[in-house]
Design a protein around this motif. Structure first.
Motif, mmCIF file in Angstrom:
data_model
loop_
_atom_site.group_PDB
_atom_site.id
_atom_site.type_symbol
_atom_site.label_atom_id
_atom_site.label_comp_id
_atom_site.label_asym_id
_atom_site.label_seq_id
_atom_site.Cartn_x
_atom_site.Cartn_y
_atom_site.Cartn_z
ATOM 1 N N GLY A 60 0.818 -1.201 0.000
ATOM 2 C CA GLY A 60 0.000 0.000 0.000
ATOM 3 C C GLY A 60 0.854 1.255 0.000
ATOM 4 N N GLN A 61 2.013 1.142 0.658
ATOM 5 C CA GLN A 61 2.976 2.236 0.685
ATOM 6 C C GLN A 61 3.267 2.793 -0.696
ATOM 7 N N TYR A 62 3.342 1.914 -1.687
ATOM 8 C CA TYR A 62 3.681 2.337 -3.039
ATOM 9 C C TYR A 62 2.480 2.327 -3.947
ATOM 10 N N ARG A 63 1.287 2.335 -3.366
ATOM 11 C CA ARG A 63 0.032 2.381 -4.105
ATOM 12 C C ARG A 63 -0.089 1.266 -5.127
ATOM 13 N N LEU A 64 0.381 0.087 -4.768
ATOM 14 C CA LEU A 64 0.249 -1.020 -5.700
ATOM 15 C C LEU A 64 -1.119 -1.642 -5.522
#
Lengths: 382, 155
Positions: free
Chosen positions: B37-41
């Protein structure tokens, strides 16, 4: 002990997005975060959460730490650039659940890099880091800080990235907070939450295209493993008279119910049932859901041979195990669609389902496949 | 590693994420959720993809996944089978290796166990060029460092 480490490294100087984390750290406690972000939803019940049918064969007593709301520790470690990869591998061996190594921007010439690591809550972070450093021959332990993991930040982040998708001409999937680009087309409004089915995945698209071909008007449709309810809602929009969605995941059912409301579909047109994850008897562990499940199981059981179209978009193993159950819900001659399988997994599905289906055809997109057929009118040998 | 270079020159990489996820059990919960989620995957796409590709493993086998996240929020990932030490521990039914390997023997395994483990490891992307015999030798070596003795036949 961990708090002393935190105070030492209070000033974060790294770039790329971690500044968001530094602001969050002084945020209010977890419960306030929780109510802030989801004002409309009822609180999530922290029971055993399962994703689709992948839980069919794991034992009922799953450890609490695998639930959605489980706390975790987020550790940020600064170490030298050249050993970052080795160090993150070593961390994985010694107890980290995940490590993330960010890439340096071209302009950044510093020698150090940050590793973001996630540990399970009860893990001894200090021991793990020192063991990892030892194992790759570091003379000194790199500096690090430990924080409690933020619960809902990452959910919000993934949701932010959804855009309207055109699955095919005249069919759009639009997230709740965006406006439909083409108001004339069939628009399905979605708030996917944590359930599967946003329209982006090839299997969802394959199933939607199949549905478009199959639904002529007035059919009864069963969405086996409904997730966000996208297929059930699409069927109604294409003209089916009744959609029923079943799933073993309570989050999916809640999500589907919300999405139905977003599309102004009432519960009489779209029925949703939560069924037990075990193929035989209802779960004994989930006290909260036992009554609901036994009554739902009876409802679903009595609906044998009632559906004109059945689609199951799940995974290979559940499709193989639940083949008889899936087929039993369809009328003889009804259309069945199966997906969630990789193209290389097709032979297994073909083996299992060819005695049950006629007119089998396969459509593929990227690496994924969708198999469709008609239920045999006379089943030989059941 | 050469393919990774190709990827790096093709698209800008945002991060490399390593995870341990049980086979068929990827969920949008920690550790998958926060890490991706950190990298909006797309969490769901990863979970579905990972679960589908690990269907052939026994459920809850811890798989090592390496995800390459690109700056445009897309990603690629490779899945490795569990570590040899995990297989050895499972085969021997022990929780951890010997505390003094070389001096204290924790348990014994037969060559048949080693052979079975080698067969599974051969399908790993990094071991495909190795002959079965050399994989067996390497596994025996790991067993020795854990204090597990390998015998021809278990009585």
């Amino acid at each position: 002990m961990s708090s002393s480490n935190f105070f030492k490294h209070l000033t974060l100087t790294s770039s790329y997005g971690f500044s968001i984390l530094s602001r969050r750290f002084i945020h209010p406690p977890l419960t306030l975060l929780f109510t802030n972000i989801y004002p409309k939803r009822q609180p999530l019940i922290p029971t055993k959460i399962s994703l689709r049918f992948s839980n069919c064969y794991t034992s009922v007593t799953e450890p609490q730490s695998s639930t959605l709301l489980s706390p975790y520790l987020s550790v940020r470690i600064r170490c030298r650039n050249d050993i970052a990869d080795m160090f993150s591998e070593a961390l994985m061996c010694f107890g980290a659940s995940s490590t993330t190594v960010g890439e340096l921007d071209n302009g950044d010439t510093s020698d150090e890099i940050c590793i973001e690591s996630i540990f399970p809550e009860l893990e001894d972070v200090d021991v793990c880091i020192s063991q990892a450093a030892d194992s790759i021959g570091l003379k000194e332990i790199p500096s690090y800080e430990v924080k409690a993991g933020e619960q809902y930040d990452w959910i919000k982040k993934t949701q932010e990235s959804f855009d309207p998708i055109e699955v095919t001409k005249g069919l759009w999937i639009v997230p709740e907070w965006k406006t439909p680009p083409d108001v004339q087309a069939t628009n399905i409004i979605l708030n996917p939450g944590l359930a599967f089915g946003t329209g982006e995945h090839p299997t969802t698209r394959l199933c939607l295209l199949l549905l478009q071909r199959l639904i002529k008007g007035g059919e009864h449709f069963l969405d086996y493993g409904t997730g966000s309810g996208i297929l059930a809602i699409a069927a109604l929009k294409f003209g089916a008279s009744l959609s029923v969605g079943v799933d073993i995941d309570p989050i999916a059912i809640t999500s589907a119910r919300q999405n139905a409301a977003l599309n102004n579909i009432g519960p009489e047109k779209l029925q949703l049932h939560l069924v037990s994850g075990n193929t035989s008897s209802p779960l004994i562990d989930e006290h909260k859901y036992v009554e609901k499940q036994t009554s739902c199981e009876k409802v679903v059981e009595s609906e044998q041979e009632k559906y004109d179209v059945v689609i199951a978009n799940i995974l290979l193993n559940p499709l193989l195990e639940l083949a008889d159950d899936i087929i039993s819900h369809a009328k003889p001659g009804a259309a069945i669609g199966l997906s969630g399988i990789l193209s290389e997994q097709l032979p297994y599905i073909m083996d299992r389902y060819s005695p049950l289906l006629d007119d089998i055809s396969v459509s593929e997109m990227d690496d994924w496949a969708c198999l469709s057929g008609r239920k045999k009118t006379i089943l030989t040998g059941g | 590693m050469s393919t990774l270079k190709e990827i790096l020159t093709r698209r800008p990489v945002a991060a490399t994420i390593r995870l341990t996820v049980p086979a068929g059990g990827a969920r949008p919960a920690p550790p998958v959720g926060p890490a991706l989620g950190q990298y909006r995957l797309n969490l769901m796409a990863f979970c579905k993809d990972f679960n589908a590709r690990t269907q052939k493993y026994k459920p809850d086998t811890p798989m090592a996944v390496t995800i390459t996240a690109f700056k445009d929020n897309t990603f690629e990932f490779t899945v490795k089978s569990p570590s040899v030490t995990w297989y050895l521990k499972k085969a021997a039914g022990i929780e951890s290796g010997s505390s003094r390997p070389g001096h204290v023997i924790a348990t014994t395994l037969s060559v048949r166990h080693i052979y079975e483990i080698a067969k599974i490891k051969q399908s790993d992307p990094y071991c495909q060029y190795m002959s079965l015999e050399s994989i067996c030798k390497s596994i025996t070596g790991t067993a020795n460092t854990m204090g597990i003795k390998v015998v021809k036949d278990l009585d």
